[in-house]
Write an enzyme that holds these catalytic residues in place. Structure first.
Site, PDB file in Angstrom:
ATOM      1  N   SER A 190       0.833  -1.203   0.000  1.00 21.39           N
ATOM      2  CA  SER A 190       0.000   0.000   0.000  1.00 21.39           C
ATOM      3  C   SER A 190       0.866   1.251   0.000  1.00 21.39           C
ATOM      4  CB  SER A 190      -0.858  -0.017   1.269  1.00 21.39           C
ATOM      5  OG  SER A 190      -1.449   1.241   1.479  1.00 21.39           O
ATOM      6  N   TYR A 201      -2.131  -1.143  10.889  1.00 21.36           N
ATOM      7  CA  TYR A 201      -2.361  -1.625   9.519  1.00 21.36           C
ATOM      8  C   TYR A 201      -1.184  -1.252   8.622  1.00 21.36           C
ATOM      9  CZ  TYR A 201      -3.798  -1.241   4.661  1.00 21.36           C
ATOM     10  OH  TYR A 201      -3.808  -1.304   3.293  1.00 21.36           O
ATOM     11  N   LYS A 253       1.912  -3.621   6.745  1.00 23.53           N
ATOM     12  CA  LYS A 253       2.324  -3.633   5.323  1.00 23.53           C
ATOM     13  C   LYS A 253       3.832  -3.397   5.220  1.00 23.53           C
ATOM     14  CE  LYS A 253      -1.588  -4.536   3.372  1.00 23.53           C
ATOM     15  NZ  LYS A 253      -1.815  -5.820   2.713  1.00 23.53           N
TER      16      LYS A 253
HETATM   17  C1  UD1 Z   1      -6.892   4.278   3.508  1.00 22.34           C
HETATM   18  C2  UD1 Z   1      -5.486   3.869   3.889  1.00 22.34           C
HETATM   19  C3  UD1 Z   1      -4.895   3.012   2.814  1.00 22.34           C
HETATM   20  C4  UD1 Z   1      -5.791   1.848   2.536  1.00 22.34           C
HETATM   21  C5  UD1 Z   1      -7.117   2.397   2.061  1.00 22.34           C
HETATM   22  C6  UD1 Z   1      -8.061   1.280   1.692  1.00 22.34           C
HETATM   23  C7  UD1 Z   1      -4.077   5.390   5.183  1.00 22.34           C
HETATM   24  C8  UD1 Z   1      -3.316   6.665   5.205  1.00 22.34           C
HETATM   25  N1  UD1 Z   1      -4.680   5.088   4.052  1.00 22.34           N
HETATM   26  O1  UD1 Z   1      -6.743   5.240   2.474  1.00 22.34           O
HETATM   27  O2  UD1 Z   1      -3.636   2.561   3.221  1.00 22.34           O
HETATM   28  O3  UD1 Z   1      -5.199   1.039   1.563  1.00 22.34           O
HETATM   29  O4  UD1 Z   1      -7.675   3.191   3.117  1.00 22.34           O
HETATM   30  O5  UD1 Z   1      -8.741   0.761   2.740  1.00 22.34           O
HETATM   31  O6  UD1 Z   1      -4.115   4.705   6.149  1.00 22.34           O
HETATM   32  N2  UD1 Z   1     -12.974  10.926   3.308  1.00 22.34           N
HETATM   33  C9  UD1 Z   1     -13.935  11.847   3.655  1.00 22.34           C
HETATM   34  N3  UD1 Z   1     -15.120  11.381   4.149  1.00 22.34           N
HETATM   35  C10 UD1 Z   1     -15.395  10.040   4.284  1.00 22.34           C
HETATM   36  C11 UD1 Z   1     -14.401   9.111   3.912  1.00 22.34           C
HETATM   37  C12 UD1 Z   1     -13.192   9.590   3.438  1.00 22.34           C
HETATM   38  O7  UD1 Z   1     -13.739  13.042   3.555  1.00 22.34           O
HETATM   39  O8  UD1 Z   1     -16.482   9.696   4.768  1.00 22.34           O
HETATM   40  C13 UD1 Z   1     -11.694  11.415   2.768  1.00 22.34           C
HETATM   41  C14 UD1 Z   1     -10.488  11.058   3.623  1.00 22.34           C
HETATM   42  O9  UD1 Z   1     -10.246  12.021   4.592  1.00 22.34           O
HETATM   43  C15 UD1 Z   1      -9.390  10.985   2.548  1.00 22.34           C
HETATM   44  C16 UD1 Z   1     -10.119  10.535   1.287  1.00 22.34           C
HETATM   45  O10 UD1 Z   1     -11.503  10.791   1.518  1.00 22.34           O
HETATM   46  O11 UD1 Z   1      -8.879  12.259   2.333  1.00 22.34           O
HETATM   47  C17 UD1 Z   1      -9.936   9.059   0.993  1.00 22.34           C
HETATM   48  O12 UD1 Z   1     -10.226   8.331   2.181  1.00 22.34           O
HETATM   49  P1  UD1 Z   1     -10.338   6.747   2.188  1.00 22.34           P
HETATM   50  O13 UD1 Z   1     -11.182   6.277   1.063  1.00 22.34           O
HETATM   51  O14 UD1 Z   1     -10.733   6.333   3.570  1.00 22.34           O
HETATM   52  O15 UD1 Z   1      -8.858   6.251   1.867  1.00 22.34           O
HETATM   53  P2  UD1 Z   1      -7.472   6.627   2.551  1.00 22.34           P
HETATM   54  O16 UD1 Z   1      -7.642   7.044   3.942  1.00 22.34           O
HETATM   55  O17 UD1 Z   1      -6.742   7.534   1.619  1.00 22.34           O
END
Ligand code: UD1
Length: 346
Positions: free
Chosen positions: A129, A154, A158
């Site tokens: 990842s 997590y 990795k």
């Molecule tokens: C996370 C993990 C990544 C993992 C991936 C898949 C980290 C840093 N990243 O990615 O390693 O492989 O999940 O499970 O640990 N967001 C919102 N509102 C929401 C949900 C998300 O604003 O309800 C935003 C988050 O703040 C982020 C972006 O959307 O900026 C993507 O979030 P998300 O889909 O959860 O993925 P990551 O956190 O990038």
């Protein structure tokens, strides 16, 4: 006709695993699935059968169960490689229950590597990842960027898994391995028969967006708009899951093309483009015509500000680059969300 190469796919019923099964069949490999169904639904097998027009062999076992693993290699005889997806992946849960993550994610890799050695099989594609980079100092982030201290168990699992593969490689034992560092996988198969199936309230952005549009969730919270980015929201590199699945086929092709029985590499799998949370929401609204009820909330603990991939190595080493757009991914994810009620995946 030469017989097809048998590939064991752990976690093959899951989100990325199931899409990879489709691409492996398409490319002429014979995938065999090992999955404990802890975070996936058995009905996905039926969907896979519909898409590939063949039955895919399935073992319901845990990768940590080394005797079950041995049994599969004994029964199947000529497995020539493994793609190891099976792992827990919820960042928040890993903070609350770290031992689950160390036990499952690290234990399963150690079991797989042990059985591969016992059976003198060298080829391994490992799911890593972009989380291993933390918040990189320079963007886009390349494979030679420093690995920073992980933000969660997590992420740490990795990093440790990559190190374990490196240690086995350094021991001089025969191993051919590619660790793929995924950026943010999104989308679904264009048939809308397989896709992401979050259990309960989704953690990830796109399933939360599609569930909000479908009326399952009332409101999406954007986690912070005070970051140092163009619109203040976090930036990620969103990669269509079908493109990502194809990268696994390319990684296997590469391993079979390498004649040396001692090879290890790590490769980013992303698009090279950064998209903000707000731009994802607005693209969703434009493409689907659905309004998303969202509000700006506080930052989410552990989120990094901005990351996207340097994709030159994936092209150079695997001959792979992303083909699908954010628009394709959003449309496919939305069609999958709409089709879910018609599928009996229990
Ligand atoms: C996370 C993990 C990544 C993992 C991936 C898949 C980290 C840093 N990243 O990615 O390693 O492989 O999940 O499970 O640990 N967001 C919102 N509102 C929401 C949900 C998300 O604003 O309800 C935003 C988050 O703040 C982020 C972006 O959307 O900026 C993507 O979030 P998300 O889909 O959860 O993925 P990551 O956190 O990038």
């Amino acid at each position: 006709m030469a017989s097809k190469k048998k590939i064991l796919v752990t976690g093959g019923v899951g989100f990325i695993g199931s899409h990879t099964i489709v691409e492996l069949v398409e490319a002429g490999y014979e995938p065999i699935i090992l999955d404990n169904l802890s975070n996936s639904k058995i009905g996905v097998l039926k969907s896979l059968e519909k898409i590939t027009k063949r039955a895919v062999k399935f073992y319901e076992n845990d990768c940590n169960d080394i005797s079950a693993l041995r049994n599969i290699f004994r029964i199947e005889k000529n497995i020539v490689g493994v793609i190891h997806f099976a792992a827990n992946k919820a960042v928040g849960e890993s903070v609350v229950d770290p031992l689950k993550y160390y036990h499952n994610n690290i234990g399963s890799l150690v079991s797989i590597l042990s059985v591969l050695q016992e059976y003198s099989i060298t080829n391994l594609v490992f799911s890593s990842s972009c989380t291993v980079y933390g918040q990189p100092e320079t963007l886009p982030v390349s494979e030679s960027s420093p690995i920073l201290k992980a933000q969660s168990p997590y992420g740490n699992s990795k990093q440790i898994c990559e190190e374990i593969i490196t240690d086995v490689f350094n021991s001089g034992k025969a191993i051919k391995a590619i660790s793929l560092r995924y950026f943010n996988p999104i989308g679904a198969h264009e048939s809308a028969l397989i896709g992401e199936l979050p259990l309960g309230v989704p953690n990830n952005l796109i399933p939360f967006v599609t569930q909000t549009a479908a009326g399952i969730r009332e409101e999406l919270t954007v986690f912070g708009n005070d970051y140092n980015t163009a619109d203040g929201t976090c930036v990620r590199d969103y990669i269509h899951v079908v493109d990502l699945a194809k990268a696994h086929v390319k990684a296997l092709d590469k391993l079979f093309a390498v004649k040396d029985e001692h090879y290890h590499d790590v490769v980013n799998v992303g698009t090279g483009k950064g998209e903000s949370v707000l731009s994802v929401i607005h693209t969703f609204e434009t493409i689907t015509g659905q309004k998303i009820n969202y509000k700006i909330g506080p930052r989410r603990a552990g989120d990094i500000q901005e990351i996207y991939a340097d994709v030159s190595k994936s092209l150079e080493v695997l001959g792979w680059s992303a083909e699908k757009t954010m628009g394709d991914a959003i449309l496919d994810a939305w069609n999958w969300q709409k089709n879910l009620k018609n599928l009996n995946l229990v």
